[in-house]
Scaffold this motif. Structure first.
Motif, short mmCIF file in Angstrom:
data_model
loop_
_atom_site.label_atom_id
_atom_site.label_comp_id
_atom_site.label_asym_id
_atom_site.label_seq_id
_atom_site.Cartn_x
_atom_site.Cartn_y
_atom_site.Cartn_z
N GLU A 187 -8.05 5.29 -10.89
CA GLU A 187 -7.20 4.85 -9.79
C GLU A 187 -6.04 5.82 -9.59
O GLU A 187 -5.64 6.11 -8.46
N ARG A 188 -5.49 6.33 -10.71
CA ARG A 188 -4.43 7.34 -10.56
C ARG A 188 -4.95 8.54 -9.75
O ARG A 188 -4.25 9.04 -8.87
N ARG A 223 0.21 10.83 -2.63
CA ARG A 223 1.53 11.13 -3.17
C ARG A 223 1.91 12.59 -2.93
O ARG A 223 3.09 12.89 -2.67
N ARG A 274 -7.13 8.58 -7.52
CA ARG A 274 -7.20 8.21 -6.09
C ARG A 274 -5.81 8.17 -5.46
O ARG A 274 -5.66 8.36 -4.25
N CYS A 275 -4.78 7.91 -6.27
CA CYS A 275 -3.39 7.84 -5.76
C CYS A 275 -2.80 9.20 -5.43
O CYS A 275 -1.98 9.31 -4.51
#
Lengths: 405, 405
Positions: free
Chosen positions: A223-224, A231, A226-227
């Motif tokens: 998930e990171r 960002r 994908r973040c």
């Protein structure tokens, strides 16, 4: 004998690098973005001499000779830059055959390596930049970052001043995994940094081991990844617009997310201490009590307990007062302050900025003296520098270190 | 006057509850699973009296009277159980109209509420269970958990002994969000727990506020919610097979993931201290040096700094020795040990189990005495108990507390 001396800066990421998709070529699993800090405060300095008289490659790090053949990552940088020089020599027979000479390399940090202040990034950047100067390589800085990346991933970001993105790239050979300058240091000169060196830092998991363990075991890491693209876009926009609000929130969120995936790793990795977390709580209270509701400071933590606080110049004085009150220093070791922000104001007086009327004084206790061992006040600044004066060289006329440890 | 007294146990989750999809009905965003710990060590005790002479509902918590109308969650439990009783009375005119009587409620924990030992779960479970006994409600325990859930989410898991799952459910009215017993305490009687009470616990963010903040701000939370169903299946299988290896790894991973999403929350939430993390490091070193490579202990942390270590009975003695060496107690306050595991062995001698020949003694330093203020040794055990002896009641013959604070 031909000799060159350069310094390279430390960079502190605001979008963190954590995870390699190729451990040999050092190709990351996500883009990252950093701020280059002034070499006036922290730098690595490297002198390299080339001579046909030298019988072997030799390396001195912080005054101690090391076996260069055992340092594979440095070796990668030697191999790559020598190969580029060799090509130039093949094309032009008038060039001195430096690529065939043995090298003497001497490198020092102007800060304790043990302090956990990204010394490998500045150290490898200084090495690669000095090699490029010595060999007079005809390549762009971004092309050079590809080589620095193979020495130490985040070193690629120390080859530029200002705001620097390391693009992860897609190619298997790493040809598109390089650093680019997002904005020069002149773009946002008001941005400053306060490094809080947290003492008694427990020796943690090395970054190299830690990040691979995260990739292999943390369910949240997917998930990171994908973040990060969102960002990166938001952070570039914040920098281009000098929007400290977005810059600060993104910086804190990304630091926390990086430490969150470390904790989700099995076994878990923990770099922050109670002192680190108290600094976080202090900065949130400072921001929450800001009179106009605006963020005035942002913390970020690399793979260690030290805090780096980013703030605009106009607020740095009160931030230093605040930090110095809750984390009193021990005399003589506390400040490195070329900006004279503190001046003659006695620390510990009026530590809560007057405008922060809702500030909760008990948000954290006053820590024992020395819990933060040093405060280093610095700013966004330029990339590597060539030092032309021979007095600045770490090597003497014989190509040997002037000083040994 | 009709009066009933019951006790209810504490439960410590191994798959954590964190996040509500409905804050009024207390409906969670994921399933959770807990182990019920012995009431011999930790419990909440509640006495409730009903009388037509009483003029108002009154409540005493730990010896202090509180305004029952201001405690909305307790009020929910009163309303629901009274409604069920009223239905029974409508159907059967012979029943005493208890639903119309005012109630006097007196409740105590046998441990300091401030110790952060899941007191709201045992407290609300004791309240609801005692109400059900008083009203002689004709409903199953799982149906009763629906009511307890509306008092305090995790209270629903304290209505069963052994291993208990709280099924999140899908319905908007919460009708399918209830607890079920996965296995009774007799299924795995060897499983024991050591609660390490970490002193100087900073008052953190309340669970209620913290979990909603995570839901609203943590990008990683979405991935956690995708993880939990697989973990629930794996945990149930581990329990059914008494597979301590899987149980231990899942327990530690889920505790760490819960604290990871807390750290990914903005502003971040931090419940663990340096002492908490040192206990984690100690348990990993103990497991890593296990002679047959098998895990022998698993830690888990709720929304606070206290560690709960699960282990099989055969290993608990050496685990207590190990913890007591690195976290020395202060005399007279350390142990509550009904199982006499320690016996007469002096603590601090031979703290590294002989079979753990690769144990790194310097994995953590020996902490200052009192860093862990209490060790509570307990085991998996039964659900709520009715205390028939009037001497056990907290209320006297007039329906008033025997003791006030």
């Amino acid at each position: 004998m031909k000799s060159v001396t350069c310094t390279a800066p430390v960079n502190i990421a605001v979008i963190k690098y954590w995870g390699k998709r190729d451990t040999e070529l050092i190709l990351p699993t996500n883009d990252s973005l950093s701020v280059t800090l002034s070499q006036d405060i922290l730098h690595s300095k490297t002198s390299i001499a080339a001579s046909k008289e030298f019988t072997e490659d030799r390396l001195w790090l912080n005054g101690k000779e090391e076996d260069i053949t055992k340092n594979r990552r440095m070796h990668n940088c030697f191999r790559e830059t020598r190969a580029l020089r060799a090509k130039m020599e093949q094309a032009n027979a008038d060039l001195e055959p430096l690529s065939t000479y043995k090298l003497h390399v001497c490198s020092e940090n102007n800060f304790p390596t043990a302090a956990g202040l990204a010394s490998s990034a500045s150290g490898l950047a200084a090495l690669v930049y000095t090699l490029a100067q010595l060999f007079e390589l005809d390549i762009s800085t971004s092309e050079l970052t590809r080589i620095a990346r193979q020495g130490s991933g985040s070193a690629c970001r120390s080859l530029f001043g200002g705001f620097v993105a390391w693009q992860m790239g897609q190619e298997a050979d790493g040809s598109d995994s390089l650093a680019v300058q997002v904005a020069p240091e002149s773009h946002w000169p008001e941005l400053e940094a306060l490094i809080c060196v947290v003492s008694d830092a427990k020796k943690g998991t090395s970054s190299t081991k830690g990040m691979q363990s995260t990739i292999e075991t943390s369910p949240l890491m997917a998930e990171r990844l994908r973040c990060v693209p969102g960002r990166m876009d938001a952070m570039k926009k914040a920098i281009h617009e000098r929007d400290f609000q977005s810059f600060a929130e993104l910086t804190m969120r990304d630091s926390n997310q990086f430490h969150a995936v470390c904790l989700d790793t099995y076994p878990p990795i923990s770099y922050q201490t109670d002192t680190s977390r108290a600094i976080m709580a202090l900065i949130h209270e400072y921001n929450n009590s800001s009179p106009d509701g605006k963020l005035k400071a942002a913390y970020t933590y690399d793979a260690g307990p030290n805090a780096v606080i980013y703030a605009n110049k106009e607020n740095m004085r009160e931030i230093i007062q605040l930090v110095a009150h809750y984390f009193p220093g021990t005399i003589g070791t506390y400040f490195t302050d070329p900006y004279k922000v503190i001046g003659d104001a006695p620390l510990g007086q009026d530590f809560i900025p007057k405008a922060h009327s809702t500030f909760n004084e008990n948000v954290i206790p006053v820590f024992p003296a020395g819990s933060v061992s040093r405060l280093l006040h610095t700013k966004v600044d330029d990339g590597p520098r060539v030092l032309a004066n021979p007095d600045d060289s770490l090597l003497n006329a014989q190509g040997l270190p002037k000083r040994l440890a």
